[in-house]
Write a protein that holds these residues in place. Structure first.
Motif, PDB file in Angstrom:
ATOM      1  N   GLY A   1     -35.984  30.751  65.173  1.00  0.00           N
ATOM      2  CA  GLY A   1     -36.120  30.941  66.601  1.00  0.00           C
ATOM      3  C   GLY A   1     -34.965  31.639  67.278  1.00  0.00           C
ATOM      4  N   TYR A   2     -33.979  32.100  66.511  1.00  0.00           N
ATOM      5  CA  TYR A   2     -32.810  32.762  67.096  1.00  0.00           C
ATOM      6  C   TYR A   2     -33.137  34.189  67.521  1.00  0.00           C
ATOM      7  CZ  TYR A   2     -29.289  29.238  65.787  1.00  0.00           C
ATOM      8  OH  TYR A   2     -28.529  28.109  65.696  1.00  0.00           O
ATOM      9  N   HIS A   3     -32.427  34.639  68.557  1.00  0.00           N
ATOM     10  CA  HIS A   3     -32.453  36.036  68.954  1.00  0.00           C
ATOM     11  C   HIS A   3     -31.197  36.690  68.413  1.00  0.00           C
ATOM     12  CE1 HIS A   3     -31.963  39.198  72.400  1.00  0.00           C
ATOM     13  NE2 HIS A   3     -32.466  39.754  71.320  1.00  0.00           N
ATOM     14  N   GLY A   4     -31.338  37.575  67.449  1.00  0.00           N
ATOM     15  CA  GLY A   4     -30.193  38.227  66.825  1.00  0.00           C
ATOM     16  C   GLY A   4     -29.831  39.517  67.533  1.00  0.00           C
ATOM     17  N   VAL A   5     -28.590  39.592  68.041  1.00  0.00           N
ATOM     18  CA  VAL A   5     -28.124  40.762  68.787  1.00  0.00           C
ATOM     19  C   VAL A   5     -26.859  41.298  68.126  1.00  0.00           C
ATOM     20  CG1 VAL A   5     -27.370  41.665  71.019  1.00  0.00           C
ATOM     21  CG2 VAL A   5     -29.026  39.778  70.923  1.00  0.00           C
TER      22      VAL A   5
ATOM     23  N   ASN B   1     -30.947  51.570  60.400  1.00  0.00           N
ATOM     24  CA  ASN B   1     -31.874  51.091  59.371  1.00  0.00           C
ATOM     25  C   ASN B   1     -31.397  49.790  58.739  1.00  0.00           C
ATOM     26  OD1 ASN B   1     -33.739  53.336  59.525  1.00  0.00           O
ATOM     27  ND2 ASN B   1     -32.131  54.562  58.586  1.00  0.00           N
ATOM     28  N   ALA B   2     -30.081  49.681  58.502  1.00  0.00           N
ATOM     29  CA  ALA B   2     -29.552  48.479  57.853  1.00  0.00           C
ATOM     30  C   ALA B   2     -29.773  47.246  58.715  1.00  0.00           C
ATOM     31  CB  ALA B   2     -28.064  48.663  57.547  1.00  0.00           C
ATOM     32  N   TYR B   3     -29.439  47.338  59.988  1.00  0.00           N
ATOM     33  CA  TYR B   3     -29.605  46.177  60.866  1.00  0.00           C
ATOM     34  C   TYR B   3     -31.074  45.768  60.970  1.00  0.00           C
ATOM     35  CZ  TYR B   3     -24.744  46.532  62.547  1.00  0.00           C
ATOM     36  OH  TYR B   3     -23.375  46.546  62.647  1.00  0.00           O
ATOM     37  N   ARG B   4     -31.966  46.752  61.020  1.00  0.00           N
ATOM     38  CA  ARG B   4     -33.391  46.415  61.067  1.00  0.00           C
ATOM     39  C   ARG B   4     -33.834  45.714  59.793  1.00  0.00           C
ATOM     40  NH1 ARG B   4     -37.306  48.938  58.753  1.00  0.00           N
ATOM     41  NH2 ARG B   4     -36.082  50.839  58.435  1.00  0.00           N
TER      42      ARG B   4
ATOM     43  N   PHE C   1     -31.943  41.920  62.466  1.00  0.00           N
ATOM     44  CA  PHE C   1     -31.533  41.917  63.873  1.00  0.00           C
ATOM     45  C   PHE C   1     -32.693  42.405  64.746  1.00  0.00           C
ATOM     46  CE2 PHE C   1     -27.013  42.057  62.397  1.00  0.00           C
ATOM     47  CZ  PHE C   1     -26.564  40.960  63.134  1.00  0.00           C
ATOM     48  N   GLU C   2     -32.894  41.719  65.863  1.00  0.00           N
ATOM     49  CA  GLU C   2     -33.928  42.139  66.802  1.00  0.00           C
ATOM     50  C   GLU C   2     -33.414  43.183  67.779  1.00  0.00           C
ATOM     51  OE1 GLU C   2     -36.760  38.894  68.222  1.00  0.00           O
ATOM     52  OE2 GLU C   2     -35.017  37.714  67.612  1.00  0.00           O
ATOM     53  N   THR C   3     -32.141  43.088  68.141  1.00  0.00           N
ATOM     54  CA  THR C   3     -31.566  43.983  69.137  1.00  0.00           C
ATOM     55  C   THR C   3     -30.274  44.576  68.593  1.00  0.00           C
ATOM     56  OG1 THR C   3     -32.460  42.609  70.928  1.00  0.00           O
ATOM     57  CG2 THR C   3     -30.715  44.173  71.507  1.00  0.00           C
ATOM     58  N   TYR C   4     -30.122  45.888  68.779  1.00  0.00           N
ATOM     59  CA  TYR C   4     -28.905  46.585  68.367  1.00  0.00           C
ATOM     60  C   TYR C   4     -28.404  47.386  69.552  1.00  0.00           C
ATOM     61  CZ  TYR C   4     -25.971  50.015  65.828  1.00  0.00           C
ATOM     62  OH  TYR C   4     -24.932  50.821  65.399  1.00  0.00           O
ATOM     63  N   LEU C   5     -27.238  47.002  70.077  1.00  0.00           N
ATOM     64  CA  LEU C   5     -26.613  47.688  71.189  1.00  0.00           C
ATOM     65  C   LEU C   5     -25.504  48.587  70.643  1.00  0.00           C
ATOM     66  CD1 LEU C   5     -26.294  44.621  73.589  1.00  0.00           C
ATOM     67  CD2 LEU C   5     -28.130  46.311  73.519  1.00  0.00           C
ATOM     68  N   ALA C   6     -25.652  49.891  70.844  1.00  0.00           N
ATOM     69  CA  ALA C   6     -24.676  50.864  70.331  1.00  0.00           C
ATOM     70  C   ALA C   6     -24.052  51.619  71.510  1.00  0.00           C
ATOM     71  CB  ALA C   6     -25.348  51.805  69.345  1.00  0.00           C
TER      72      ALA C   6
ATOM     73  N   SER D   1     -33.944  27.726  75.503  1.00  0.00           N
ATOM     74  CA  SER D   1     -34.579  27.158  74.310  1.00  0.00           C
ATOM     75  C   SER D   1     -34.446  28.066  73.105  1.00  0.00           C
ATOM     76  CB  SER D   1     -36.062  26.879  74.600  1.00  0.00           C
ATOM     77  OG  SER D   1     -36.726  28.085  74.957  1.00  0.00           O
ATOM     78  N   LYS D   2     -34.290  29.370  73.337  1.00  0.00           N
ATOM     79  CA  LYS D   2     -34.151  30.327  72.233  1.00  0.00           C
ATOM     80  C   LYS D   2     -32.666  30.576  72.002  1.00  0.00           C
ATOM     81  CE  LYS D   2     -35.867  34.870  70.708  1.00  0.00           C
ATOM     82  NZ  LYS D   2     -36.760  34.392  69.638  1.00  0.00           N
ATOM     83  N   PRO D   3     -32.102  30.093  70.895  1.00  0.00           N
ATOM     84  CA  PRO D   3     -30.672  30.271  70.652  1.00  0.00           C
ATOM     85  C   PRO D   3     -30.341  31.721  70.302  1.00  0.00           C
ATOM     86  CG  PRO D   3     -31.693  29.288  68.749  1.00  0.00           C
ATOM     87  CD  PRO D   3     -32.760  29.376  69.804  1.00  0.00           C
ATOM     88  N   VAL D   4     -29.048  32.025  70.298  1.00  0.00           N
ATOM     89  CA  VAL D   4     -28.586  33.396  70.104  1.00  0.00           C
ATOM     90  C   VAL D   4     -27.696  33.489  68.873  1.00  0.00           C
ATOM     91  CG1 VAL D   4     -27.208  35.267  71.099  1.00  0.00           C
ATOM     92  CG2 VAL D   4     -28.661  33.882  72.579  1.00  0.00           C
ATOM     93  N   PHE D   5     -27.927  34.516  68.062  1.00  0.00           N
ATOM     94  CA  PHE D   5     -26.961  34.931  67.054  1.00  0.00           C
ATOM     95  C   PHE D   5     -26.310  36.188  67.592  1.00  0.00           C
ATOM     96  CE2 PHE D   5     -26.330  37.099  62.669  1.00  0.00           C
ATOM     97  CZ  PHE D   5     -24.968  36.873  62.747  1.00  0.00           C
ATOM     98  N   ASP D   6     -25.095  36.031  68.071  1.00  0.00           N
ATOM     99  CA  ASP D   6     -24.352  37.091  68.750  1.00  0.00           C
ATOM    100  C   ASP D   6     -23.348  37.683  67.759  1.00  0.00           C
ATOM    101  OD1 ASP D   6     -22.700  38.581  70.473  1.00  0.00           O
ATOM    102  OD2 ASP D   6     -21.598  36.791  71.113  1.00  0.00           O
ATOM    103  N   TYR D   7     -23.620  38.912  67.321  1.00  0.00           N
ATOM    104  CA  TYR D   7     -22.774  39.588  66.330  1.00  0.00           C
ATOM    105  C   TYR D   7     -22.072  40.755  67.006  1.00  0.00           C
ATOM    106  CZ  TYR D   7     -21.549  42.532  62.305  1.00  0.00           C
ATOM    107  OH  TYR D   7     -20.886  43.315  61.387  1.00  0.00           O
TER     108      TYR D   7
END
Length: 622
Positions: A323-327, A341-344, A348-353, A387-393
């Motif tokens: 249930g995590y949102h990976g950013v 491509n690697a992050y996908r 990871f659901e979201t990639y901020l560049a 309710s949706k936790p975050v994986f913040d990378y």
């Protein structure tokens, strides 16, 4: 038909260029082949020169083109040796495009000139309409086809004549010279492109690894948390570009400790734990792969570009299924090191560049850490407590050589004369550590129960040939002269793990690829995962593979095992472990993923992912 005098002039020109080039790279980079290598190296250059002259329109055009091509390759090789301690390898040519994304201004213009000029001159030099040109091209094509047809045989024969040290590539170059080195390593590179591991090979590797002792990294002090609590606990991972402790460089006589006292205190609470990195001075993406996917990189290439070909349940995907949102946040060009491509592929659901950030506080071309942290916090803080936790990378960008600062960041640290690069790096650390601690204090106040992990990706590149380190006897000038303790230093960067309100966690020397399993322990996430497979050596026995060598840690003691050059029983045991882990890694990320099918405890979702066809690469990205 050209006269003998023309041929004599062309080949004489190559001889003159060769010795002038060797003197130049020795003077500028302190790099050169061994004296005993000059005859074979010169002969290789003469052969290439003869091939070029055979297709050239005229002697002057040959001289201009040959000198530029030879110089570009020779200077690039010497620069890489001086800065990163390794010669040019075949994979560097495929990865060269990333350098254009990293550079700007006159450095970018110089890089474009360095690559484009030899190509344009080659087209200008070639006598396209003459039959002898196409005869020579056909002969060259036939020779290359023979190499491609049986690269293993070619590689073995070249090894027999010129030698090969799997762990000491600088010495390989010194023994061979550049053309032979590139031919030899290209053949080796092609010979490695073999079929992925079979189901039997994977089963054997799993059977071996499952006999290894299993022990937790840390004792989780709380009882197992119910799933609803697990999903409320965020995970923050901060990878700090070139972050290291420069006070070890005693000869530089730094005027003050660059590290923020708050960082010192926090790091001390972990007993000064260290991450054991797979790289030195660059190739950050290999550290990323390890901390996100749980398997070591063991070759001198970028795994995001060369090895990651399948979707795999790495840490972002594993947490996504909970249930995590990976950013992932990194203010560099999105496609650098194939990250899109690697992050996908790893979940990871979201990639901020770069285009997702305001470039409002720049140290030359690098966005400051303070701005990066602020913008990430502005985006993610609304999700804290949801309710949706975050994986913040977060992957920082500020910290690259040549360690520039802006007007808002004046130099605060001085160093001894001749140690200007160390001083520049120390001032970078001064600001990185303070901006980190400011962010960390705010983050812990707003998300007190989160698991936080922060670490340096690799040691900084300072002066050529490990300069900056050698003056303090921290490293030797040449990799072949490293002691076991120097190898330890080569891979150690600061590591801090914070278990929410329980505070910092001492973990000792932790290989980067064992980070995911540790984090899942802290989250009390007991779901089956492939990321425990390379983390079963327990608290005291830890192995740090590097290209051609691995470091075996037993508590505070370290033994360096040089592949092919030691018969020690301890090294043989750890080498078998490395080979088994490599088999599973190659299967999971580039093969048929038998590993997921063989592990009966893995979830049905993972089994379905294992047999699903790989997703196509995103259009427009490498």
């Amino acid at each position: 038909m050209r006269s003998l005098s023309c041929w004599a002039a062309a080949l004489s020109f190559v001889v003159v260029w060769y010795f002038a080039a060797q003197m130049a790279i020795e003077h500028v980079f302190q790099v050169k082949p061994w004296g005993s290598t000059y005859v074979r190296d010169l002969a290789a250059h003469l052969l290439i020169g003869a091939l070029l002259f055979g297709i050239a329109r005229s002697l002057p055009r040959f001289m201009v083109t040959a000198s530029v091509i030879f110089t570009a390759l020779t200077a690039s090789n010497a620069a890489k040796l001086a800065i990163l301690g390794a010669p040019i390898m075949p994979d560097d040519f495929a990865a060269a495009r990333n350098m254009f994304l990293l550079l700007d201004g006159w450095l970018l213009a110089g890089a474009v000139f360095l690559v484009a000029t030899p190509i344009l001159l080659l087209g200008w030099m070639i006598a396209w309409k003459r039959p002898r040109t196409w005869i020579n091209v056909a002969l060259l094509g036939a020779a290359l086809s023979l190499v491609a047809a049986d690269p293993g045989l070619i590689s073995a024969e070249l090894d027999k004549h010129f030698g090969n040290s799997v762990w000491n590539q600088p010495e390989n170059y010194q023994k061979r010279g550049l053309p032979i080195h590139l031919l030899q390593e290209t053949a080796r590179n092609l010979s490695r492109r073999i079929a992925p591991p079979t189901e039997t090979e994977v089963a054997d590797a799993l059977a071996y690894l499952n006999t290894e002792p299993k022990a937790p990294f840390v004792k989780v002090s709380a009882p197992n948390r119910p799933e609803r609590n697990l999903q409320k606990r965020n995970l923050h991972m901060i990878l700090l570009e070139s972050f290291w402790d420069p006070t070890l460089l005693k000869a530089s006589k730094l005027s003050a400790d660059p590290l923020d006292p708050r960082f010192r205190q926090l790091w001390s609470a972990t007993d000064e734990s260290h991450l054991l990195s797979p790289v030195f001075g660059g190739y950050t993406a290999n550290t990323e792969f390890e901390v996100l996917c749980g398997f070591p990189v063991t070759a001198d290439n970028v795994y995001f570009e060369t090895g990651l070909r399948r979707d795999a349940p790495c840490l972002p995907e594993h947490l996504r299924q909970a249930g995590y949102h990976g950013v992932a946040s990194h203010p560099n060009s999105a496609s650098f090191w194939n990250r899109v491509n690697a992050y996908r592929r790893i979940g990871f659901e979201t990639y901020l560049a770069d285009k997702d950030f305001q470039m409002d506080d720049m140290n030359r071309s690098f966005l400051s850490d303070a701005s990066l942290y602020r913008q990430v916090m502005d985006r993610l803080e609304p999700e804290f407590g949801e309710s949706k936790p975050v994986f913040d990378y977060i992957l920082t960008y500020f910290g690259h050589l040549p360690y520039p600062l802006n007007e808002q960041r004046p130099a605060m640290i001085t160093a001894a004369p001749g140690h200007e690069v160390v001083a520049a790096y120390a001032n970078t650390v001064y600001y990185k550590s303070r901006e980190l601690m400011d962010f960390l204090e705010a983050l812990r106040a707003k998300d007190p129960d989160a698991v936080i992990v922060l670490f340096g990706d690799h040691l900084p590149a300072l002066n050529p040939n490990f300069g900056g380190y050698t003056e303090s006897a921290v490293l030797a000038k040449r990799r072949g002269d490293f002691t076991d303790e120097m190898f330890r230093t080569l891979v150690e960067t600061p590591l801090i793990i914070i278990d929410g309100k329980r505070g910092p966690v001492p973990v000792g020397n932790l290989p980067a690829y064992q980070v995911p399993a540790l984090l899942l322990e802290l989250l009390d996430d007991q779901r089956p995962t492939m990321m425990t497979l390379a983390a079963q050596l327990g608290q005291t026995q830890r192995i740090r593979p590097l290209p051609g060598v691995h470091l075996a840690f037993d508590g505070d003691a370290v033994e360096v095992c040089r592949h092919g050059e030691t018969d020690a029983s301890d090294c043989a045991t750890s080498a078998t472990w490395v080979k088994a882990v490599e088999t599973l890694r190659n299967d999971l990320f580039g093969g048929d993923q038998h590993t997921l099918l063989n592990l009966q405890t893995l979830s049905a979702g993972f089994r379905e992912a294992a047999v699903a066809p790989p997703k196509p690469l995103a259009n427009g990205y490498f």
